[in-house]
Motif scaffolding. Structure first.
Motif, PDB file in Angstrom:
ATOM      1  N   LEU A  88      48.685  37.101   3.799  1.00 22.74           N
ATOM      2  CA  LEU A  88      48.951  35.791   3.212  1.00 22.74           C
ATOM      3  C   LEU A  88      49.422  34.804   4.270  1.00 22.74           C
ATOM      4  O   LEU A  88      48.974  33.653   4.305  1.00 22.74           O
ATOM      5  CB  LEU A  88      49.993  35.925   2.097  1.00 22.74           C
ATOM      6  CG  LEU A  88      50.326  34.660   1.334  1.00 22.74           C
ATOM      7  CD1 LEU A  88      49.094  34.174   0.573  1.00 22.74           C
ATOM      8  CD2 LEU A  88      51.470  34.913   0.374  1.00 22.74           C
ATOM      9  N   LEU A  89      50.303  35.251   5.143  1.00 24.29           N
ATOM     10  CA  LEU A  89      50.793  34.392   6.216  1.00 24.29           C
ATOM     11  C   LEU A  89      49.655  33.974   7.143  1.00 24.29           C
ATOM     12  O   LEU A  89      49.567  32.815   7.556  1.00 24.29           O
ATOM     13  CB  LEU A  89      51.888  35.103   7.010  1.00 24.29           C
ATOM     14  CG  LEU A  89      52.557  34.326   8.116  1.00 24.29           C
ATOM     15  CD1 LEU A  89      53.292  33.122   7.545  1.00 24.29           C
ATOM     16  CD2 LEU A  89      53.529  35.206   8.871  1.00 24.29           C
ATOM     17  N   GLY A  90      48.754  34.907   7.461  1.00 27.93           N
ATOM     18  CA  GLY A  90      47.597  34.578   8.297  1.00 27.93           C
ATOM     19  C   GLY A  90      46.691  33.558   7.630  1.00 27.93           C
ATOM     20  O   GLY A  90      46.195  32.624   8.267  1.00 27.93           O
ATOM     21  N   ALA A  91      46.478  33.726   6.322  1.00 25.40           N
ATOM     22  CA  ALA A  91      45.616  32.793   5.589  1.00 25.40           C
ATOM     23  C   ALA A  91      46.234  31.396   5.561  1.00 25.40           C
ATOM     24  O   ALA A  91      45.533  30.398   5.752  1.00 25.40           O
ATOM     25  CB  ALA A  91      45.378  33.298   4.171  1.00 25.40           C
ATOM     26  N   VAL A  92      47.525  31.332   5.328  1.00 24.20           N
ATOM     27  CA  VAL A  92      48.209  30.033   5.314  1.00 24.20           C
ATOM     28  C   VAL A  92      48.136  29.381   6.687  1.00 24.20           C
ATOM     29  O   VAL A  92      47.879  28.177   6.812  1.00 24.20           O
ATOM     30  CB  VAL A  92      49.669  30.191   4.841  1.00 24.20           C
ATOM     31  CG1 VAL A  92      50.463  28.928   5.076  1.00 24.20           C
ATOM     32  CG2 VAL A  92      49.708  30.573   3.380  1.00 24.20           C
ATOM     33  N   GLY A  93      48.334  30.167   7.739  1.00 24.75           N
ATOM     34  CA  GLY A  93      48.244  29.638   9.095  1.00 24.75           C
ATOM     35  C   GLY A  93      46.860  29.094   9.402  1.00 24.75           C
ATOM     36  O   GLY A  93      46.708  28.017   9.992  1.00 24.75           O
TER      37      GLY A  93
END
Length: 94
Positions: A65-70
């Motif tokens: 999720l953090l990667g997608a948001v980034g």
């Protein structure tokens, strides 16, 4: 001169009263600080004594999720920059 001594006595009494209140507050704060410190120490001991937490899917999910948001933020910034450049290259007449 008598007036100055009366006001200085009044101020002295007020100062003494404030100092006593300050001492009470200081001792109360020290007591609370010791309580919180012991609670934190107990909590640290509890955390150290617990076995390692189970590795589950939560960490992996959060990482993805953090990667997608980034990636979303990076693409949005790039798009905004391209739009700004396009506006400067082809200004519209008002």
């Amino acid at each position: 001169m008598a007036r100055k001594s009366k006001t200085s006595k009044k101020l002295s009494k007020k100062l003494d009263k404030l100092e006593k209140e300050g001492q009470k507050l200081r001792s109360k704060a020290e007591k609370k600080g010791k309580e919180l410190s012991s609670m934190a120490s107990d909590r640290i001991d509890d955390l150290r004594s617990d076995p390692e937490p189970e590795k589950g899917g939560k960490g992996k999910f959060l990482l993805v999720l953090l990667g997608a948001v980034g990636a979303f933020v990076a693409l949005k910034r790039k798009r905004d920059q391209e739009l700004d450049e396009a506006l400067w290259e082809e200004p519209r007449s008002i």
